[in-house]
Design a protein around this motif. Structure first.
Motif, PDB file in Angstrom:
ATOM      1  N   THR A  15     -22.207 -17.302   0.897  1.00 43.88           N
ATOM      2  CA  THR A  15     -21.574 -18.468   0.266  1.00 43.88           C
ATOM      3  C   THR A  15     -21.891 -19.796   0.931  1.00 43.88           C
ATOM      4  OG1 THR A  15     -19.583 -18.042   1.568  1.00 43.88           O
ATOM      5  CG2 THR A  15     -19.669 -17.094  -0.656  1.00 43.88           C
ATOM      6  N   ASP A  69     -25.967  -6.766   4.229  1.00 45.63           N
ATOM      7  CA  ASP A  69     -26.091  -5.639   3.304  1.00 45.63           C
ATOM      8  C   ASP A  69     -27.451  -4.998   3.540  1.00 45.63           C
ATOM      9  OD1 ASP A  69     -23.660  -6.355   1.872  1.00 45.63           O
ATOM     10  OD2 ASP A  69     -24.818  -7.966   0.968  1.00 45.63           O
ATOM     11  N   GLN A  77     -33.436 -12.542   3.254  1.00 44.13           N
ATOM     12  CA  GLN A  77     -33.526 -11.285   2.511  1.00 44.13           C
ATOM     13  C   GLN A  77     -34.835 -10.620   2.903  1.00 44.13           C
ATOM     14  OE1 GLN A  77     -33.143 -12.804  -1.532  1.00 44.13           O
ATOM     15  NE2 GLN A  77     -31.011 -12.141  -1.600  1.00 44.13           N
ATOM     16  N   PHE A 135     -28.299 -14.568  -3.574  1.00 47.99           N
ATOM     17  CA  PHE A 135     -27.568 -13.533  -2.853  1.00 47.99           C
ATOM     18  C   PHE A 135     -26.486 -12.900  -3.729  1.00 47.99           C
ATOM     19  CE2 PHE A 135     -29.426 -15.935   0.603  1.00 47.99           C
ATOM     20  CZ  PHE A 135     -29.752 -14.967   1.530  1.00 47.99           C
ATOM     21  N   HIS A 136     -26.463 -13.229  -5.019  1.00 45.97           N
ATOM     22  CA  HIS A 136     -25.522 -12.654  -5.976  1.00 45.97           C
ATOM     23  C   HIS A 136     -24.076 -12.754  -5.497  1.00 45.97           C
ATOM     24  CE1 HIS A 136     -28.893 -11.238  -8.373  1.00 45.97           C
ATOM     25  NE2 HIS A 136     -29.427 -10.800  -7.237  1.00 45.97           N
ATOM     26  N   ARG A 140     -22.855 -12.868  -2.485  1.00 47.82           N
ATOM     27  CA  ARG A 140     -22.530 -12.254  -1.191  1.00 47.82           C
ATOM     28  C   ARG A 140     -22.621 -13.243  -0.028  1.00 47.82           C
ATOM     29  NH1 ARG A 140     -19.862  -8.527   0.145  1.00 47.82           N
ATOM     30  NH2 ARG A 140     -21.257  -7.700   1.731  1.00 47.82           N
ATOM     31  N   THR A 154     -22.369 -11.971   6.663  1.00 48.53           N
ATOM     32  CA  THR A 154     -22.347 -10.688   5.953  1.00 48.53           C
ATOM     33  C   THR A 154     -23.743 -10.083   6.004  1.00 48.53           C
ATOM     34  OG1 THR A 154     -21.785  -9.571   3.885  1.00 48.53           O
ATOM     35  CG2 THR A 154     -22.816 -11.718   3.681  1.00 48.53           C
ATOM     36  N   VAL A 195     -21.054 -16.668   5.522  1.00 52.83           N
ATOM     37  CA  VAL A 195     -19.956 -16.769   4.560  1.00 52.83           C
ATOM     38  C   VAL A 195     -18.847 -17.693   5.060  1.00 52.83           C
ATOM     39  CG1 VAL A 195     -20.399 -14.555   3.445  1.00 52.83           C
ATOM     40  CG2 VAL A 195     -18.871 -14.648   5.423  1.00 52.83           C
ATOM     41  N   GLN A 247     -30.098  -7.975   3.271  1.00 49.85           N
ATOM     42  CA  GLN A 247     -29.812  -9.398   3.207  1.00 49.85           C
ATOM     43  C   GLN A 247     -28.734  -9.731   4.224  1.00 49.85           C
ATOM     44  OE1 GLN A 247     -28.858 -10.299  -0.869  1.00 49.85           O
ATOM     45  NE2 GLN A 247     -26.759  -9.623  -0.675  1.00 49.85           N
ATOM     46  N   ASN A 303     -29.820 -17.402   6.975  1.00 49.16           N
ATOM     47  CA  ASN A 303     -29.781 -16.564   5.768  1.00 49.16           C
ATOM     48  C   ASN A 303     -31.182 -16.025   5.473  1.00 49.16           C
ATOM     49  OD1 ASN A 303     -27.167 -17.511   5.657  1.00 49.16           O
ATOM     50  ND2 ASN A 303     -27.463 -18.736   3.810  1.00 49.16           N
TER      51      ASN A 303
END
Length: 122
Positions: free
Chosen positions: A64, A97, A72, A59-60, A62, A95, A89, A85, A70
């Motif tokens: 945690t 995106d 993508q 997730f680079h 983003r 989060t 967190v 994604q 979770n």
């Protein structure tokens, strides 16, 4: 997870989707493999990590915290182009995106629907 969206025109405009009858919804078209002017997206497959002895997605930074919620979303033709994604967190903080060809409303609806089938998983 499979996501079906109305397609995009060559000039990046959303294809207008209108059902022509009771059995002509997005899901009906997907089930009958009539994907004209539709986009089919799916979960990105996680890869095995020997260090953590688990399947992981990148997730680079983003996302945690590990969670069954979770995910993508990608198109099968380019699994490196992450369209959406979503992930944890903090205890009750997530989060999200998204990018082309998805819009904010579609991404938010997908994120909300992801809670429905995973309420008691953690």
């Amino acid at each position: 997870m499979t996501v079906v969206l109305p397609g995009m025109t060559a000039d990046h405009q959303r294809v207008e989707f209108r059902s022509s009858g009771e059995h002509d919804s997005l899901i009906d078209r997907w089930k009958s493999k009539n994907m004209d002017q539709l986009i089919e997206l799916c979960n990105k497959t996680p890869v095995w990590n020997d260090d953590t002895q688990s399947y992981v997605l990148n997730f680079h930074g983003r996302v945690t915290q590990a969670s069954v919620k979770n995910f993508q979303i990608v198109h099968e033709s380019d699994v490196e182009y992450i369209i959406m994604q979503f992930g944890r967190v903090a205890e009750d903080v997530f989060t999200m995106d998204y990018r082309y060809p998805m819009c904010a409303l579609q991404a938010f609806g997908i994120a909300l629907s992801s809670f429905d089938s995973k309420l008691a998983c953690e």
